[in-house]
Design a protein around this motif. Sequence first.
Motif, PDB file in Angstrom:
ATOM      1  N   ARG A   1       0.882  -1.191   0.000  1.00 36.01           N
ATOM      2  CA  ARG A   1       0.000   0.000   0.000  1.00 36.01           C
ATOM      3  C   ARG A   1       0.907   1.224   0.000  1.00 36.01           C
ATOM      4  NH1 ARG A   1      -3.493  -1.354   5.122  1.00 36.01           N
ATOM      5  NH2 ARG A   1      -4.756   0.445   4.555  1.00 36.01           N
TER       6      ARG A   1
ATOM      7  N   LYS B   1       2.398   9.273   1.432  1.00 39.58           N
ATOM      8  CA  LYS B   1       1.868  10.323   2.312  1.00 39.58           C
ATOM      9  C   LYS B   1       2.955  10.785   3.295  1.00 39.58           C
ATOM     10  CE  LYS B   1      -1.775  10.898   5.718  1.00 39.58           C
ATOM     11  NZ  LYS B   1      -2.589  10.146   6.659  1.00 39.58           N
TER      12      LYS B   1
ATOM     13  N   MET C   1      -5.351   0.922  17.759  1.00 42.46           N
ATOM     14  CA  MET C   1      -5.025   0.196  16.534  1.00 42.46           C
ATOM     15  C   MET C   1      -4.776  -1.284  16.832  1.00 42.46           C
ATOM     16  SD  MET C   1      -2.385   1.720  13.807  1.00 42.46           S
ATOM     17  CE  MET C   1      -3.273   3.236  13.543  1.00 42.46           C
ATOM     18  N   GLU C   2      -4.018  -1.535  17.912  1.00 45.83           N
ATOM     19  CA  GLU C   2      -3.753  -2.921  18.315  1.00 45.83           C
ATOM     20  C   GLU C   2      -5.051  -3.653  18.599  1.00 45.83           C
ATOM     21  OE1 GLU C   2      -1.114  -2.865  21.641  1.00 45.83           O
ATOM     22  OE2 GLU C   2       0.596  -3.380  20.376  1.00 45.83           O
TER      23      GLU C   2
ATOM     24  N   MET D   1      -7.820  -3.094  17.310  1.00 48.65           N
ATOM     25  CA  MET D   1      -8.550  -3.329  16.060  1.00 48.65           C
ATOM     26  C   MET D   1      -7.849  -4.397  15.225  1.00 48.65           C
ATOM     27  SD  MET D   1      -9.759   0.321  14.628  1.00 48.65           S
ATOM     28  CE  MET D   1      -9.172   1.587  15.674  1.00 48.65           C
ATOM     29  N   ALA D   2      -6.914  -5.117  15.857  1.00 52.58           N
ATOM     30  CA  ALA D   2      -6.154  -6.177  15.183  1.00 52.58           C
ATOM     31  C   ALA D   2      -5.323  -5.638  14.029  1.00 52.58           C
ATOM     32  CB  ALA D   2      -7.081  -7.296  14.719  1.00 52.58           C
ATOM     33  N   VAL D   3      -4.839  -4.403  14.178  1.00 54.97           N
ATOM     34  CA  VAL D   3      -3.958  -3.811  13.173  1.00 54.97           C
ATOM     35  C   VAL D   3      -2.600  -3.590  13.832  1.00 54.97           C
ATOM     36  CG1 VAL D   3      -3.564  -1.814  11.682  1.00 54.97           C
ATOM     37  CG2 VAL D   3      -5.887  -2.661  12.027  1.00 54.97           C
ATOM     38  N   ASN D   4      -1.541  -4.119  13.205  1.00 53.16           N
ATOM     39  CA  ASN D   4      -0.205  -4.004  13.778  1.00 53.16           C
ATOM     40  C   ASN D   4       0.328  -2.571  13.597  1.00 53.16           C
ATOM     41  OD1 ASN D   4       2.429  -4.232  14.529  1.00 53.16           O
ATOM     42  ND2 ASN D   4       3.014  -5.687  12.915  1.00 53.16           N
ATOM     43  N   PRO D   5       0.518  -1.810  14.702  1.00 56.60           N
ATOM     44  CA  PRO D   5       0.967  -0.413  14.554  1.00 56.60           C
ATOM     45  C   PRO D   5       2.348  -0.295  13.900  1.00 56.60           C
ATOM     46  CG  PRO D   5       0.500  -0.934  16.863  1.00 56.60           C
ATOM     47  CD  PRO D   5       0.352  -2.193  16.103  1.00 56.60           C
TER      48      PRO D   5
ATOM     49  N   ARG E   1       1.589  -0.548  10.177  1.00 62.06           N
ATOM     50  CA  ARG E   1       0.691   0.480   9.634  1.00 62.06           C
ATOM     51  C   ARG E   1       1.211   1.904   9.859  1.00 62.06           C
ATOM     52  NH1 ARG E   1      -2.043   3.900   8.146  1.00 62.06           N
ATOM     53  NH2 ARG E   1      -4.206   3.924   7.432  1.00 62.06           N
TER      54      ARG E   1
ATOM     55  N   ARG F   1       6.649   5.309   7.791  1.00 59.47           N
ATOM     56  CA  ARG F   1       7.445   6.486   8.141  1.00 59.47           C
ATOM     57  C   ARG F   1       8.936   6.190   7.991  1.00 59.47           C
ATOM     58  NH1 ARG F   1       2.697   7.039  10.261  1.00 59.47           N
ATOM     59  NH2 ARG F   1       1.848   9.045  10.911  1.00 59.47           N
TER      60      ARG F   1
END
Lengths: 264, 262
Positions: free
Chosen positions: B42, B48, B134-135, B137-141, B144, B149
């Motif tokens: 992505r 960004k 985020m964690e 929400m089962a999203v690996n910070p 993501r 960065r």
Amino acid sequence: MSDNLINIKNLTFGYGKELLHKGINMEFQRGKVSAIMGGSGSGKTTILKLIGGQIKPKSGSVVIDDQVVHDQNLSGIYKLRRKMGMLFQHGALFTDLSVYENVAFPMREHTDLPENIIKDLVLMKLNAVGLRGAYKLMPTELSGGMARRVALARAIALDPDIIMYDEPFAGLDPISMAVICDLIRTLNDALGATSIIVTHDVAETFSFADYIYFVADGVVAAEGSPKQLMASKLPFVKQFIHSEKDGPVPFHVAAPSYNLDLAL
Amino acid sequence: MKSLINFFEKIGYSVTSRIKRLGTATRLFFLILISSGESFKRFHLTMKEIYFTGVMSLVIIIVSAFFVGMVLGLQGYYTLEKYGSSEAIGVLVALALVRELGPVVTALLFAGRAGTAITAEIGLMKATEQLSAMEMMAVNPVGRIIAPRFWAGVIAMPILASIFSMVGILGGYVVAVIVIGVDEGAFWSQMQANVDFRYDIVNGVIKSLVFGVACTIIALFEGFDAPPTAEGVSRATTRTVVTSSLVVLGLDFILTSFMLGG
């Protein structure tokens, strides 16, 4: 299928050698709104973190749908978390994303839905919390109550089985409080979810919760329906419910003699 | 005796806590590498961040480069003139910028402008529970938030350093040729004849790539490791600038030794 979606058995947890929880037992029934109450620092939020697998207990277990949370590897925990939605104390909205993008975030991360479906779903979720008209705003443009409602819309974005609320009423005005109370109950019943609320707001919680646990000194000090607890003769429960400043929870923190400190 | 023990205890604590932090930073570095798939799959997430760390740093890079180039032109001219070789001013400016000042000053400016912004942003995301959310929400910070960065910093740094060198040469040209009146042909031809693509330009790019990795990982680690309080984020931001600057200067010496030695 068991009546309980979540079982906490003989749970102990602590930081360093100090134990915060000394054998907690709780059962959260499917489709019910349960509350965990207790004074500040009693470890209520930590219980949510243990349920979400963010921290591991020293002993005992948290079982969700027959799966022991802390026995899972990271992908197993992430799989379990997809069944959960969590509302953080101050919303924890992503400040670089608009209200719309915040609610769309879990959908974009976990589904391949086309943009038009995501749009419909986001607007439906925002409509459920009464903020469809605010979808273009940034989090900095929202009041505390509105931010909490957006966070709630984000928490229910993927229709979770479990919704956890960490101090959902903290810092809200009475109108916002009433709105959040109503939303917790309505969304729980509409989604057929199981809700767990961590709070110390007695009046609000007693008005809509099905079952309440009181946590004190690392154990469950009392439990029951709001009606049962209102009639409780336990000194701690009485002090907490009636906001008495002194009782089993002392007004003064343990300290040496007053005279000694003042050198009298 | 007791104060001596306390003294050694303090030194021991300071050393072990620094080693521990170095270990945590190294672990974060490998976690970023493992979780980097998302940053490329992505790529808009990385783009960004390139905008925020790279494009938004352009003003400070261009203005600083122009002044550095002008100062180099001025100082170089008056030194070279003493030896009757003022035509070599072009090559002096170009080599100083491409080999050293371009990568090093860009990295120092990057640490001050983009590095602090990264640390403050990640630190505040931690303090306001955005990373925990985020964690949950089962999203690996790390995948993501951190990895895009990191790659943005690594990609932006060599580009910024190249722009710095180009604008700096332009600054040197303005002072030496337009203001002082050095021969324009000599300015450019000496530069063309003496600046080697492989040994000067490529080495400069390699340096800025290494500085990009160092500055970005320091900024990310400090933000990720910051205590979730206002004071914690403020201290972490300061540490980002101090550590990045020292690491860049230290690495510059090591890299230059290898490059000149090779």
